[in-house]
Write a protein that holds these residues in place. Structure first.
Motif, short mmCIF file in Angstrom:
data_model
loop_
_atom_site.label_atom_id
_atom_site.label_comp_id
_atom_site.label_asym_id
_atom_site.label_seq_id
_atom_site.Cartn_x
_atom_site.Cartn_y
_atom_site.Cartn_z
N THR A 1 0.85 -1.20 0.00
CA THR A 1 0.00 0.00 0.00
C THR A 1 0.89 1.25 0.00
O THR A 1 2.02 1.23 0.49
N LEU A 2 0.34 2.31 -0.55
CA LEU A 2 0.97 3.63 -0.52
C LEU A 2 -0.07 4.63 -0.04
O LEU A 2 -1.12 4.79 -0.67
N VAL B 1 8.63 0.67 -4.59
CA VAL B 1 7.60 1.68 -4.82
C VAL B 1 8.28 2.91 -5.40
O VAL B 1 9.18 3.49 -4.77
N ALA B 2 7.87 3.30 -6.60
CA ALA B 2 8.43 4.48 -7.27
C ALA B 2 7.59 5.70 -6.88
O ALA B 2 6.43 5.83 -7.28
N LEU B 3 8.18 6.61 -6.12
CA LEU B 3 7.45 7.79 -5.63
C LEU B 3 7.56 8.98 -6.57
O LEU B 3 6.83 9.97 -6.41
N GLY B 4 8.49 8.93 -7.53
CA GLY B 4 8.62 10.04 -8.49
C GLY B 4 9.22 11.27 -7.84
O GLY B 4 10.12 11.18 -7.00
N SER C 1 -0.50 -2.85 -6.91
CA SER C 1 -0.37 -4.23 -7.41
C SER C 1 1.09 -4.66 -7.41
O SER C 1 2.01 -3.85 -7.32
N ASP C 2 1.29 -5.96 -7.55
CA ASP C 2 2.63 -6.52 -7.58
C ASP C 2 3.26 -6.46 -8.97
O ASP C 2 4.48 -6.64 -9.11
N ALA C 3 2.46 -6.25 -9.99
CA ALA C 3 2.96 -6.31 -11.37
C ALA C 3 3.94 -5.17 -11.65
O ALA C 3 3.80 -4.05 -11.13
N LEU C 4 4.93 -5.46 -12.52
CA LEU C 4 5.96 -4.46 -12.83
C LEU C 4 5.46 -3.35 -13.75
O LEU C 4 5.84 -2.20 -13.61
N ASP D 1 0.92 1.43 -11.99
CA ASP D 1 0.96 2.02 -10.66
C ASP D 1 2.39 2.00 -10.13
O ASP D 1 3.32 1.51 -10.76
N ALA D 2 2.58 2.56 -8.93
CA ALA D 2 3.93 2.80 -8.41
C ALA D 2 4.57 1.57 -7.80
O ALA D 2 5.78 1.53 -7.59
N GLY D 3 3.77 0.54 -7.48
CA GLY D 3 4.31 -0.59 -6.73
C GLY D 3 4.68 -1.77 -7.60
O GLY D 3 4.23 -1.91 -8.75
#
Length: 346
Positions: free
Chosen positions: A301-302, A326-329, A308-311, A315-317
């Motif tokens: 979660t963010l 988790v990519a926060l940008g 999701s787990d997918a690359l 989404d960020a995760g």
């Protein structure tokens, strides 16, 4: 009886001649002053060494109604002296943003010969101005050799005082770059002032002071309102950014307690807090799943929202190769992002 009129005519002629001489000088001086007041060829003034040449004329009717008489005054020649003036201003639109430890940081200045003769100028940089919050280390001064106003490493010319002092025509400008190192000890939001100074090589001093015979074209050189020296300041402003990352864990065991026994779920929480006045770009958080545990799928979660787990699902995760990422940008300074995920003790 015939001689008296001749004497009278002579006296009249003498009177006209006297008036002509007086008018001749009046015209000469008056016209010369008018010429001086109206010969501005450029913003810096008439070019040094220019000769202002002027004469006047007087005309009067000849006695007895003959052809009018014209009398020329002497020529008055005034050589324009060289006025020594210079201006230096920062060309940067505002503070130049830097970070602690950065090298080769550039401030940009414009040097203009605001005098009316060709003049060489000696340059110097002061990085220890009182009143600012930190001092940079001076690296080098650069002359903008291609005139594009942008520092081009390997193209623009390194400045060496006394060797390649810029020689500028009246109203001519040149861009000068000062390169500095930002100390690692500089703190966020602190500012540093760097002053570029220029002095005329002919000399400096009190406005109106004269260097006899040293002006362009053989005239004198006269100190202008700037004192033949000027200085302009540019500023660096530190925008330091960093992030703190705090990890914590809570445990839920199969028996409703909080004991780390096989089968218990560990909920990991990661709190990332950005520090400083600028943005952190491409901020990403990763955490490898510890040994003797199994990642609980789709548990990332963010800010409380599931990821999701997918690359490559947008989404960020992601969960990949045994790690949660988790990519926060881009995250502005002073903000917090909270991430959670779960594992089960084997």
């Amino acid at each position: 009886m015939d001689y008296a009129p001749t004497q009278h005519l002579g006296r009249r002629t003498d009177l006209f001649a006297a008036l002509a001489v007086g008018r001749r000088w009046a015209f000469a001086f008056g016209t010369a002053f008018l010429a001086l007041a109206s010969t501005a060829a450029q913003s810096a003034g008439t070019i040094a060494g220019t000769d202002i040449i002027n004469s006047a004329q007087a005309t009067y009717d000849a006695p007895g109604g003959g052809t009018p008489v014209t009398i020329d005054s002497n020529m008055v020649t005034i050589k324009v002296d060289e006025l020594l003036d210079v201006t230096v201003v920062s060309s940067d639109p505002g503070d130049v943003t830097v970070a602690p430890g950065w090298t080769g940081q550039v401030l940009t200045y414009q040097l203009t010969n605001s005098g009316n003769g060709s003049e060489a100028f000696t340059l110097s940089a002061d990085t220890t101005k009182p009143g600012d919050e930190f001092d940079t280390s001076f690296e080098i001064a650069i002359l903008d050799s291609n005139g594009n106003g942008v520092y081009d490493p390997g193209v623009d010319t390194i400045y060496t005082p006394g060797t390649n002092d810029p020689i500028l025509a009246p109203d001519e400008s040149i861009t000068v770059f000062i390169l500095s190192t930002i100390p690692a000890s500089a703190n966020d939001t602190e500012r540093a002032e760097i002053e570029l100074s220029a002095i005329a090589k002919t000399g400096t001093g009190t406005p109106g002071s004269i260097f006899a015979g040293q002006g362009d074209g053989g005239g004198d050189a006269v100190i202008g309102s700037s004192g033949a020296r000027d200085a302009g300041s540019g500023f660096f402003a530190v925008q330091a950014s960093d992030v703190t990352l705090v990890k914590s864990a809570t445990i839920v065991d199969p028996y409703g307690g909080t004991e780390p026994v096989p089968g218990a779920v560990i909920v990991y929480q990661l709190v990332a807090t950005t520090i400083g006045s600028s943005d952190l770009t491409n901020l990403a958080i990763s955490d490898a799943i510890p040994a003797d545990t199994t990642y609980k799928s789709e548990s990332i979660t963010l800010e409380g929202a599931p990821l999701s787990d997918a690359l490559s699902d947008g989404d960020a995760g992601a969960f990949d190769s045994g790690a949660v990422t988790v990519a926060l940008g881009t995250v502005p300074g002073g903000q917090t992002r909270t991430i959670t995920f779960q594992v089960t003790i084997d």
